[in-house]
Design a protein around this motif. Sequence first.
Motif, mmCIF file in Angstrom:
data_model
loop_
_atom_site.group_PDB
_atom_site.id
_atom_site.type_symbol
_atom_site.label_atom_id
_atom_site.label_comp_id
_atom_site.label_asym_id
_atom_site.label_seq_id
_atom_site.Cartn_x
_atom_site.Cartn_y
_atom_site.Cartn_z
ATOM 1 N N THR A 174 6.817 -6.193 -2.364
ATOM 2 C CA THR A 174 6.573 -7.076 -3.459
ATOM 3 C C THR A 174 6.206 -8.508 -2.998
ATOM 4 N N VAL A 175 6.775 -9.152 -1.989
ATOM 5 C CA VAL A 175 6.499 -10.151 -1.434
ATOM 6 C C VAL A 175 4.606 -10.394 -1.016
ATOM 7 N N VAL A 176 4.638 -9.088 -0.332
ATOM 8 C CA VAL A 176 3.008 -8.968 -0.058
ATOM 9 C C VAL A 176 2.001 -8.931 -1.416
ATOM 10 N N GLU A 177 2.515 -8.374 -2.207
ATOM 11 C CA GLU A 177 1.363 -8.180 -3.412
ATOM 12 C C GLU A 177 1.721 -9.762 -4.213
ATOM 13 N N ARG A 178 2.788 -10.347 -4.320
ATOM 14 C CA ARG A 178 2.805 -11.826 -4.843
ATOM 15 C C ARG A 178 1.764 -12.823 -4.080
ATOM 16 N N LEU A 179 1.875 -12.663 -2.905
ATOM 17 C CA LEU A 179 1.073 -13.539 -1.857
ATOM 18 C C LEU A 179 -0.285 -13.061 -2.229
ATOM 19 N N ALA A 180 -0.698 -11.811 -2.331
ATOM 20 C CA ALA A 180 -1.858 -11.282 -2.437
ATOM 21 C C ALA A 180 -2.693 -11.775 -3.630
ATOM 22 N N ALA A 181 -1.773 -12.063 -4.597
ATOM 23 C CA ALA A 181 -2.259 -12.507 -5.814
ATOM 24 C C ALA A 181 -2.608 -14.117 -5.968
ATOM 25 N N ARG A 182 -2.089 -14.650 -4.840
ATOM 26 C CA ARG A 182 -2.376 -16.059 -4.605
ATOM 27 C C ARG A 182 -3.489 -16.154 -3.304
ATOM 28 N N ASN A 183 -4.122 -15.028 -3.121
ATOM 29 C CA ASN A 183 -5.095 -14.871 -2.138
ATOM 30 C C ASN A 183 -4.807 -15.201 -0.775
ATOM 31 N N VAL A 184 -3.406 -14.911 -0.557
ATOM 32 C CA VAL A 184 -2.960 -15.084 0.908
ATOM 33 C C VAL A 184 -2.654 -13.445 1.443
ATOM 34 N N ARG A 185 -3.228 -13.230 2.515
ATOM 35 C CA ARG A 185 -3.198 -11.880 2.872
ATOM 36 C C ARG A 185 -2.242 -11.692 4.326
ATOM 37 N N VAL A 186 -1.020 -10.800 3.797
ATOM 38 C CA VAL A 186 0.011 -10.485 4.892
ATOM 39 C C VAL A 186 0.275 -9.347 4.655
ATOM 40 N N VAL A 187 1.128 -8.733 5.577
ATOM 41 C CA VAL A 187 1.392 -7.106 5.336
ATOM 42 C C VAL A 187 2.962 -7.024 5.338
ATOM 43 N N SER A 188 3.228 -5.703 4.927
ATOM 44 C CA SER A 188 4.627 -5.396 5.228
ATOM 45 C C SER A 188 4.744 -4.315 6.083
ATOM 46 N N VAL A 189 5.638 -4.424 7.039
ATOM 47 C CA VAL A 189 5.733 -3.352 8.359
ATOM 48 C C VAL A 189 7.324 -2.742 7.936
ATOM 49 N N PRO A 190 7.087 -1.150 7.795
ATOM 50 C CA PRO A 190 8.192 -0.664 7.400
ATOM 51 C C PRO A 190 8.998 0.036 8.691
ATOM 52 N N ALA A 191 10.365 0.125 8.488
ATOM 53 C CA ALA A 191 11.081 0.777 9.719
ATOM 54 C C ALA A 191 10.465 2.129 9.995
ATOM 55 N N THR A 192 9.645 2.810 9.429
ATOM 56 C CA THR A 192 9.065 3.960 9.856
ATOM 57 C C THR A 192 7.981 3.679 10.981
ATOM 58 N N HIS A 193 7.774 2.422 11.132
ATOM 59 C CA HIS A 193 6.635 2.084 11.952
ATOM 60 C C HIS A 193 7.524 1.538 13.495
#
Length: 413
Positions: free
Chosen positions: A350-369
Amino acid sequence: MDSIEAAPATALGARTEIDVAAERARTVGAGLSHHFNAAGSALPSHGVMTAVVDHLRLEERYGGYEAAAVARERTEDVYAAAAELIGARAHEIALFDSASTGLRVIVDALRPGKGERIVASSTTYVSHAMHLMTVAREHEAELVVAPVDAQRQVDLAALDALLADGRPTIVTVSHIPTSSGLVEPAERIGEIARRHGATYVLDATQSVGHLTVDVDAIGCDALVTTGRKFLRGPRGTGFGYVRQSLLERLTPTAPDVRGAEWVSRSGWELNLTARRFESWESAVAARLGLGVGLREALERSPQTTQRWLRARGRQLRSALADVPGVTIADPGEASSAIVTFVVDGVECRTVVERLAARNVRVVSVPATHGQWDLGARSLPSVVRASVHVYNDDDDLDALVEGVRAVVAGRVSG
């Protein structure tokens, strides 16, 4: 808006040595978003993309084989540039389509078997970890996750004690993981591996183009990295290094016409170089783009780039730590340009999605990685922001202000 205060040149070391404006000018994407995903796939330069597109146009006009013949000299320079960047020799370099492919090919060529041991860092990436688990299961080798110290780096004393029994061992370490800004003590691990005769394979996916990487100083027998991250090359590119002394002992499990010659009814001869591990088919255009990325990395200077990126990483980590409701997830004294964090009460995606709405590109890394790291720390996921030389102060301000807005939205909601 609270701006990130620029540190003085003396604190930032190479702050005045990287011309960020020039890097942004040759990076189309830098003006289109606040891009903080160099650790996933960085923004390529105009020069990289021009090399790719120009070669594809050549293939369009003359055909793939004919275009490759025209570009042979520039393709050869990719090996030279890769070797120069990491302190190797060109014949010790092999080109791959990804770091995962390179790691798989090299580990398979080592042929770990029954009674032998693989020691892997807790920061091992998911693809490499699953391959190691498969090798151990199918060939009855022992797989050990290296103990960690209080900083969650490889515990050097424990590793030394583990290897002291003299068993044939492959030590494989992720220099910088996908899951945090941690930097493993690669050189000290190399000293221990050499002392006990272990074969040392370094996953430098996140460090080449980011940190100064010298294979002799590190003491690794093999190294693999990718093109798309801090080297700013195209996707589908990467390279590996195999030290001459190891190269002489390794044969690929699936020889290819690129790396071997079929000389009799039941015999073949391997290429004398690391190209014995390559496949014939490749994206020549992408490799030429990688060559440009490598030359641009050399032009910036690995030492200058390392000082600059580490300083920017510290700056961003400190600014995010000052935001109420944000917890930095990097363990210990993280010293890279990768910053991981969580926002209290807000899922990372959700953090990633809300930042993307502000044109800020980050990613979420899950524990499965990274189950041996994030899973062991009981972190279901983290938000990862990774800085590169095209990120300016406005970018950092936009990221921090965006995170503040996420926190405020959580509170108001």
